[in-house]
Scaffold this motif. Structure first.
Motif, mmCIF file in Angstrom:
data_model
loop_
_atom_site.group_PDB
_atom_site.id
_atom_site.type_symbol
_atom_site.label_atom_id
_atom_site.label_comp_id
_atom_site.label_asym_id
_atom_site.label_seq_id
_atom_site.Cartn_x
_atom_site.Cartn_y
_atom_site.Cartn_z
ATOM 1 N N GLY A 157 0.779 -1.229 0.000
ATOM 2 C CA GLY A 157 0.000 0.000 0.000
ATOM 3 C C GLY A 157 0.808 1.275 0.000
ATOM 4 N N GLU A 158 2.134 1.180 0.030
ATOM 5 C CA GLU A 158 3.002 2.357 0.019
ATOM 6 C C GLU A 158 3.359 2.708 -1.419
ATOM 7 O OE1 GLU A 158 3.713 4.110 2.554
ATOM 8 O OE2 GLU A 158 3.479 2.831 4.303
ATOM 9 N N GLU A 159 3.157 3.965 -1.782
ATOM 10 C CA GLU A 159 3.472 4.378 -3.142
ATOM 11 C C GLU A 159 4.973 4.604 -3.306
ATOM 12 O OE1 GLU A 159 1.504 7.996 -4.021
ATOM 13 O OE2 GLU A 159 2.518 9.155 -2.486
ATOM 14 N N PRO A 160 5.479 4.488 -4.538
ATOM 15 C CA PRO A 160 6.898 4.733 -4.779
ATOM 16 C C PRO A 160 7.297 6.140 -4.350
ATOM 17 C CG PRO A 160 5.859 3.735 -6.701
ATOM 18 C CD PRO A 160 4.758 4.111 -5.760
ATOM 19 N N LEU A 161 8.550 6.291 -3.937
ATOM 20 C CA LEU A 161 9.026 7.574 -3.460
ATOM 21 C C LEU A 161 8.872 8.666 -4.509
ATOM 22 C CD1 LEU A 161 10.458 9.161 -1.208
ATOM 23 C CD2 LEU A 161 12.631 8.474 -2.233
ATOM 24 N N LEU A 162 9.194 8.364 -5.766
ATOM 25 C CA LEU A 162 9.152 9.387 -6.804
ATOM 26 C C LEU A 162 7.734 9.865 -7.101
ATOM 27 C CD1 LEU A 162 11.855 8.233 -9.387
ATOM 28 C CD2 LEU A 162 12.008 10.049 -7.687
ATOM 29 N N ALA A 163 6.722 9.100 -6.676
ATOM 30 C CA ALA A 163 5.350 9.528 -6.894
ATOM 31 C C ALA A 163 5.039 10.814 -6.142
ATOM 32 C CB ALA A 163 4.375 8.429 -6.468
ATOM 33 N N LEU A 164 5.803 11.080 -5.082
ATOM 34 C CA LEU A 164 5.612 12.339 -4.363
ATOM 35 C C LEU A 164 5.869 13.545 -5.267
ATOM 36 C CD1 LEU A 164 7.314 11.757 -0.874
ATOM 37 C CD2 LEU A 164 4.891 12.164 -1.311
ATOM 38 N N GLY A 165 6.744 13.363 -6.262
ATOM 39 C CA GLY A 165 7.097 14.472 -7.127
ATOM 40 C C GLY A 165 5.946 15.001 -7.961
ATOM 41 N N ALA A 166 4.882 14.215 -8.091
ATOM 42 C CA ALA A 166 3.729 14.660 -8.874
ATOM 43 C C ALA A 166 2.739 15.457 -8.040
ATOM 44 C CB ALA A 166 3.023 13.442 -9.481
ATOM 45 N N ARG A 167 2.962 15.561 -6.753
ATOM 46 C CA ARG A 167 2.037 16.262 -5.878
ATOM 47 C C ARG A 167 2.410 17.743 -5.755
ATOM 48 N NH1 ARG A 167 1.356 12.548 -0.480
ATOM 49 N NH2 ARG A 167 0.965 10.518 -1.456
ATOM 50 N N PRO A 168 1.474 18.585 -5.302
ATOM 51 C CA PRO A 168 1.807 19.976 -4.993
ATOM 52 C C PRO A 168 2.871 20.039 -3.903
ATOM 53 C CG PRO A 168 -0.570 19.661 -5.073
ATOM 54 C CD PRO A 168 0.042 18.295 -5.117
ATOM 55 N N ALA A 169 3.680 21.091 -3.930
ATOM 56 C CA ALA A 169 4.785 21.214 -2.983
ATOM 57 C C ALA A 169 4.304 21.133 -1.538
ATOM 58 C CB ALA A 169 5.527 22.521 -3.213
ATOM 59 N N SER A 170 3.137 21.721 -1.244
ATOM 60 C CA SER A 170 2.641 21.699 0.133
ATOM 61 C C SER A 170 2.383 20.272 0.605
ATOM 62 C CB SER A 170 1.368 22.538 0.253
ATOM 63 O OG SER A 170 0.344 22.017 -0.593
#
Length: 256
Positions: free
Chosen positions: A75-88
């Motif tokens: 259930g944990e998403e890949p680390l790089l997937a965070l890069g697609a989110r808004p900075a906040s």
């Protein structure tokens, strides 16, 4: 917490954090970090020593490599997937990760990392989050994040600079090289280096020594030392006066 690869226990004044995924060299996941933060927040007030260790031959190989390589696990998403989110959202997510490490620096207890084998990336930063490091002769540290195009973001940069100095910290991080036990002792990264078979006994002896002084004295002393580097000399003198006044008041009250 065993399903997450953690054993978290409290035995009177001593709490233990054991990374228990030896089949992957105690690789870590965000779920483990969240559990660590919850454990720290729920500690009883009588806890005075925290011991952090790893099951098996390694302390921790860092973030689970599958998350770095783009896989989704448990259930944990890949680390790089965070890069697609808004900075906040990225900031909020990383702040949550950091809470799994930062509680180990709280002044009401002393934390000890018992390090054997590999301490890589998040494993290195977990050891740095602790106040003291007892290291086996086979231990080796590496800050691998820059080699992956990332930065150390779990609270490891400040204690590393405080322990080894800016130039050495920069060299260790930007080359991602191994720092073995002897060098770690030379730099001040390791407090004690012992043969692997003596690691548990040495940590036990150190824990017992830390339980000797009164809890309030340890708490106030750790708080003074944590703030010393950022305070002017006059500010530190003032902090010492205030801390001693609190200790004298508490000691006098205990005689009543």
């Amino acid at each position: 917490m065993t399903d997450l690869g953690l054993r978290l226990t409290v035995d009177g004044p001593v709490a233990r954090v054991v990374l228990d995924r030896p089949e992957v060299r105690n690789a870590q996941t965000p779920a483990m970090w969240r559990a660590l933060a919850e454990f720290g927040a729920a500690l009883p007030s009588e806890v005075r020593v925290i011991v952090v260790s790893g099951e098996g031959p390694s302390f921790s190989a860092g973030l689970d490599r599958r998350l770095i390589m783009g896989e989704t696990i448990e259930g944990e998403e890949p680390l790089l997937a965070l890069g697609a989110r808004p900075a906040s959202e990225v900031h909020a997510a990383i702040a949550g990760f950091q809470e799994g490490f930062s509680w180990l620096r709280r002044p009401e207890f002393v934390s000890i990392a018992a390090v054997q084998g590999h301490a890589i990336g998040a494993g290195f930063q977990l050891a740095l989050a602790c106040d003291l490091r007892v290291v086996a002769t086979d231990a080796k540290f590496s800050m691998r994040e820059p080699a992956l195009g990332l930065v150390p973001d779990l609270g490891g940069t400040q204690p590393l600079v405080q322990l080894v100095g800016y130039s050495r910290a920069l060299e260790i991080c930007t080359t991602s090289r191994w720092v073995e036990a002897g060098e770690a002792r030379e730099f001040g990264l390791a407090n004690i280096v012992v043969p692997a078979e003596e690691l548990a006994g040495t940590v036990k002896d150190l824990s017992e020594a830390l339980l000797g002084p009164l809890p309030g004295a340890i708490r106030e002393t750790k708080a003074l030392l944590l703030g010393a580097a950022d305070a002017s000399y006059e500010e530190q003198l003032k902090a010492e006066r205030e801390a001693q006044a609190r200790r004298l008041t508490e000691l006098l009250g205990s005689l009543g």
